[in-house]
Enzyme design. Structure first.
Site, PDB file in Angstrom:
ATOM      1  N   SER A 104       5.801  26.892  -3.919  1.00 33.91           N
ATOM      2  CA  SER A 104       6.489  25.909  -4.752  1.00 33.91           C
ATOM      3  C   SER A 104       5.617  24.664  -4.937  1.00 33.91           C
ATOM      4  O   SER A 104       4.495  24.764  -5.438  1.00 33.91           O
ATOM      5  CB  SER A 104       7.846  25.602  -4.126  1.00 33.91           C
ATOM      6  OG  SER A 104       8.704  24.941  -5.022  1.00 33.91           O
TER       7      SER A 104
ATOM      8  N   ASP B 181      12.391  33.089 -11.565  1.00 38.78           N
ATOM      9  CA  ASP B 181      12.406  32.033 -10.556  1.00 38.78           C
ATOM     10  C   ASP B 181      13.000  30.788 -11.208  1.00 38.78           C
ATOM     11  O   ASP B 181      12.454  30.270 -12.179  1.00 38.78           O
ATOM     12  CB  ASP B 181      10.976  31.764 -10.088  1.00 38.78           C
ATOM     13  CG  ASP B 181      10.889  30.759  -8.945  1.00 38.78           C
ATOM     14  OD1 ASP B 181      11.719  29.830  -8.902  1.00 38.78           O
ATOM     15  OD2 ASP B 181       9.974  30.892  -8.126  1.00 38.78           O
TER      16      ASP B 181
ATOM     17  N   HIS C 245      13.330  32.451  -5.802  1.00 39.35           N
ATOM     18  CA  HIS C 245      12.230  31.500  -5.739  1.00 39.35           C
ATOM     19  C   HIS C 245      11.123  32.021  -4.843  1.00 39.35           C
ATOM     20  O   HIS C 245      11.369  32.310  -3.666  1.00 39.35           O
ATOM     21  CB  HIS C 245      12.768  30.169  -5.216  1.00 39.35           C
ATOM     22  CG  HIS C 245      11.777  29.052  -5.220  1.00 39.35           C
ATOM     23  ND1 HIS C 245      10.871  28.849  -6.229  1.00 39.35           N
ATOM     24  CD2 HIS C 245      11.558  28.048  -4.315  1.00 39.35           C
ATOM     25  CE1 HIS C 245      10.139  27.780  -5.958  1.00 39.35           C
ATOM     26  NE2 HIS C 245      10.534  27.283  -4.804  1.00 39.35           N
TER      27      HIS C 245
END
Length: 485
Positions: free
Chosen positions: A202, A426, A454
């Site tokens: 991320s 995602d 995710h």
């Protein structure tokens, strides 16, 4: 030392090759490790507050190590779980098996660190728990979208920023991703590694890409999972995430409607319309919780998007929405508290403060009103359920320091191959960002995971896991464009 645990092995001597003489006192420091769990060691690394002017002062970086479990150690693998604001040391200490597959644990010392401003490192401090509750959960008195509502939110953001400045001992101007990437090079060096091996999730992909931009010649095996596009603006990030969560929410609804316990009926469009009605109802008439907090639409939206990060959490989303439809707020606050890492009225870390500090320094505030109007029109058209609760004044407009970051493509010319993993639906880091980052990087290689949720590595997709681990363990670069279904 924990009884029965072996002494913590020392790190190899620091790598000081090519270091600016002004930074040698930091790059040449020798680490002393203390055992902090079976197989784990912890230490503190001292870093300059300002790499351009080390005389400005020092900060501490909290570091945790999970020692390589096998006999053929490759080196250190730094990891970052995202945020910005998430604890990397806690990520390793609390959930190393969730983060890293066993073959990689065998070959690497897995290194988690709290970036500057975060957790047990020298940290951003803003509010106590009661003040944070008011900031996160109090509901503006004026109607959503009105001038008074905007003024209330601006005042709250300004007060928060001023508290951060008062309580953070002068570090706010230096809480940037570029400085954190320089910290990673310092960690690489004091751990005794000539190159950086890294796995970032991320926001951690932006941190890793920034490292590659600054130190392409020191890039070892980098894997960036669930990428952020470093060239897009803060407004574009927010807008694209809104579209991503709307898409994930529709996928959830399609699944929910096939199940007996789903509180919605009809088509996906029908269900999304009913959810929009529920949000509007809660926005007009917040629901009281047992602890005195009131469940408004913003907190309910937090409780909706949080389970969308992983498909395994969809049943919790169903149960929470069913309770809210019956006038209950407890489950929604339970999920929102998970998002904010709040437990029994106590905030377990400073992720909310650090998140704001990094983003307000990293993203230039250069959007025009025309840009904002266009983004809002796109949200209204393509994310109508999300849109009313995604729009509002930018809290960073009230930050106490102007941003120093830039938004630009990162090529990292000369870096070793960098593997970028993207998941097709995602919601938090939409797939298009992974595609874009892989294209930008001169040595970028894209691996696509087809599915929900995710990030992609260590989530049960054998194809993704094999591609990532073959690269980290053996240097085998995946085929660019590999599709993992």
């Amino acid at each position: 030392m924990i009884p029965g645990d072996s002494p913590a092995p020392e790190t190899a001597g620091p790598d000081t090759s090519g270091v600016d003489p002004a930074l040698l006192p930091y790059y040449s420091q020798t680490l002393t490790w203390d055992s902090c769990g079976a197989g784990f060691d912890c230490t503190t690394v001292i870093a300059p507050l300002d790499y351009a002017d080390p005389a400005q002062g020092e900060i501490e970086l909290a570091v945790a190590r999970h020692r390589a479990t096998g006999d053929s150690r490759i080196g250190s693998l730094l990891v970052n779980p995202g945020g910005p604001g998430a604890s990397g040391a806690g990520f390793v200490l609390d959930s190393v098996d969730y983060a890293i597959g066993a073959p990689v644990q065998a070959a690497y010392d897995v290194i988690g660190f709290d970036p500057r401003g975060v957790g047990e490192s020298t940290a951003v401090r803003c509010y106590d728990a009661s003040e944070m509750d008011a900031y996160l959960f109090d509901i503006p008195a004026d109607p959503r979208g009105s001038a008074g509502w905007t003024d209330e939110l601006d005042a709250a953001s300004r007060a928060f920023a001023e508290a951060c400045e008062s309580n953070s001992d002068g570090i706010l101007p230096y809480i940037t991703t570029e400085n954190s990437a320089r910290d990673m090079d310092l960690l690489r060096a004091v751990l005794g590694d000539e190159q950086l091996h890294y796995l970032g999730f991320s926001y951690g992909t932006f941190l890793g890409a920034t490292y590659a931009k600054l130190f392409p010649e020191r890039v070892g095996r980098l894997v960036l999972d669930g990428a952020i596009d470093p060239s897009v603006s803060g407004l574009e990030v927010s807008t694209t995430q809104g579209l991503g969560f709307e898409s994930a929410l529709r996928a959830y609804m399609a699944d929910c409607l096939e199940r007996d316990d789903c509180p919605f009926t009809g088509t996906v469009d029908d269900a999304m319309g009913d959810l929009a009605t529920l949000l509007a109802s809660v926005d007009r008439r917040p629901i009281p919780a047992a602890d005195g907090r009131m469940l408004g639409a913003d907190t309910l939206m937090t409780a909706i998007i949080t389970p969308l990060y992983a498909e395994d959490n969809w049943p919790a989303l169903t149960a929470m929405l069913a309770e809210v439809m019956q006038g209950g707020a407890e489950y929604a606050f339970f999920i929102a508290d998970i998002y904010f890492n709040r437990e029994d009225g106590v905030y377990l870390d400073n992720q909310t403060e650090a998140f704001r500090a990094y983003n307000c320094m990293d993203y230039p505030a250069d959007e025009t009103q025309a840009d904002i109007d266009a983004a809002y029109a796109l949200l209204d058209a393509q994310a109508p359920t999300i849109a009313p609760y995604w729009k509002g004044p930018d809290p960073c407009a009230q930050w106490v320091y102007p941003p120093t970051g830039v938004r630009e493509k990162i090529t990292a010319d000369g870096a070793a191959p960098i593997v970028v993993v993207g998941t097709t639906n995602d919601p938090a880091t939409p797939y298009e960002w992974s595609v874009s980052l892989a294209e930008q990087l001169s040595s970028g290689v894209l691996v696509s995971r087809f599915g929900e949720g995710h990030t992609g590595y260590n989530k049960g997709n054998v194809c993704v896991d094999d591609a990532v681990e073959s690269y980290l363990l053996d240097g085998v670069v995946p085929v660019d464009g590999l599709e993992c279904r």
